[in-house]
Motif scaffolding. Structure first.
Motif, short mmCIF file in Angstrom:
data_model
loop_
_atom_site.label_atom_id
_atom_site.label_comp_id
_atom_site.label_asym_id
_atom_site.label_seq_id
_atom_site.Cartn_x
_atom_site.Cartn_y
_atom_site.Cartn_z
N VAL A 140 0.86 -1.18 0.00
CA VAL A 140 0.00 0.00 0.00
C VAL A 140 0.90 1.23 0.00
CG1 VAL A 140 -1.74 1.31 1.27
CG2 VAL A 140 -1.85 -1.18 1.22
N ARG A 141 0.78 2.04 -1.05
CA ARG A 141 1.59 3.25 -1.17
C ARG A 141 0.86 4.42 -0.51
NH1 ARG A 141 6.30 0.95 -2.23
NH2 ARG A 141 6.22 -0.40 -4.06
N PHE A 142 1.56 5.09 0.40
CA PHE A 142 0.94 6.22 1.11
C PHE A 142 0.45 7.27 0.13
CE2 PHE A 142 1.30 10.41 3.17
CZ PHE A 142 0.38 10.24 4.18
N ALA A 143 1.21 7.50 -0.92
CA ALA A 143 0.85 8.55 -1.89
C ALA A 143 -0.46 8.25 -2.60
CB ALA A 143 1.97 8.72 -2.91
N GLU A 144 -0.91 6.99 -2.55
CA GLU A 144 -2.13 6.61 -3.25
C GLU A 144 -3.34 6.48 -2.34
OE1 GLU A 144 -1.06 3.01 -5.22
OE2 GLU A 144 0.45 3.96 -6.50
N ILE A 145 -3.17 6.74 -1.04
CA ILE A 145 -4.28 6.61 -0.10
C ILE A 145 -5.08 7.91 -0.05
CG2 ILE A 145 -4.93 6.17 2.30
CD1 ILE A 145 -2.29 4.71 2.66
#
Length: 276
Positions: A140-145
């Motif tokens: 899970v990429r933080f930038a995509e949350i």
């Protein structure tokens, strides 16, 4: 692995501050070149921190688990709270930037943790629960949350919740996990407070300045106590306990839950007038 036992709400009435810290506080999870693991009876929770420096660190399988590998009967959530790093699982290496996460399902090979730069090491926060089924691993990429904004500056509790592992996002057995960042100028998290009898919870406070603290409030709503928390400290929250805090400066915290269900909104609100 340090073992923490279950507790009764009445126990808190006679605990000193030192005893309260011994029963509920997990201090300094992130120590350079080491791994720290804690086992809590409630929901068979494992909480940990891994900080690889010049050498990679293979996650140990403590004797308490009576397993051939850590994930033999468990799922594992990982969030990187430090510099860039990687987690190698079998033949696959997952690169994790700061604030990225990784879910490992039941039966996953033993993870090996590494930092991209030993001078600025990764800090891997771990939360694990027993699992009844195997689900695919997922980064899970933080930038995509997409964050969820809550609270307001008027009540000093403006914050954004980032869900990593939750229904509709990543399929897990019981793990629900995410990161909350307090907005500049606000101090409170999870206030007004709540309890949730069907799940226990763990907080790990992070992004605190060296001289900053969070006053974490716990206990039954009508008999609250507090713990002084610093950067990298975690605290366990039984289902009967509130879990809220106020910081002296900027901070964030990782929250994680396990138990009977995964419904984020399944909580029992506590009115401010009922707090004592």
């Amino acid at each position: 692995m340090h073992h923490l036992h279950d507790s009764h709400p009445a126990d808190l009435d006679r605990l000193t501050s030192a005893q309260l810290r011994e029963r509920f506080l997990l201090p300094r999870l992130f120590r350079a070149g080491e791994q720290q693991l804690h086992y809590w009876d409630v929901d068979r929770t494992v909480v940990g921190g891994v900080v690889p420096t010049a050498s990679a660190i293979t996650l140990e399988t403590p004797a308490n688990l009576a397993a051939g590998s850590f994930c033999e009967r468990r799922e594992l959530g990982i969030i990187n709270l430090g510099g860039a790093g990687s987690v190698t699982v079998g033949d696959t290496t997952h690169d994790l930037a700061p604030s990225d996460g990784l879910y490992l399902g039941r039966g996953s090979p033993t993870p090996v943790f590494a930092s991209a730069d030993a001078a600025h090491p990764a800090q891997f926060y771990l939360l694990s629960y027993p699992a009844h089924a195997s689900h695919p691993s997922q980064v899970v990429r933080f930038a995509e949350i997409a964050g969820n904004a809550l609270g307001s500056s008027a009540t000093a509790n403006e914050r954004t919740i980032y869900k990593y592992f939750a229904p509709g996002l990543v399929t897990t057995c019981q793990l629900v996990m995410g990161l909350t960042i307090i907005a500049p100028g606000s101090v409170w998290n999870t206030m007004p407070p709540h309890t949730h009898l069907r799940r226990s919870e763990v907080y790990c406070y992070c992004r605190l300045a060296p001289d900053a603290v969070v006053m974490h409030f716990m206990g039954a709503p009508t008999a609250t106590r507090h713990l002084v928390m610093r950067d990298g400290d975690a605290v366990i929250s039984p289902s009967w306990s509130i879990h809220a805090g106020a910081g002296t400066g900027a901070y964030a915290f990782v929250w994680g839950m396990g138990g009977e269900n995964q419904e984020f909104s399944d909580m029992d609100a506590v009115a401010m007038s009922d707090l004592t």
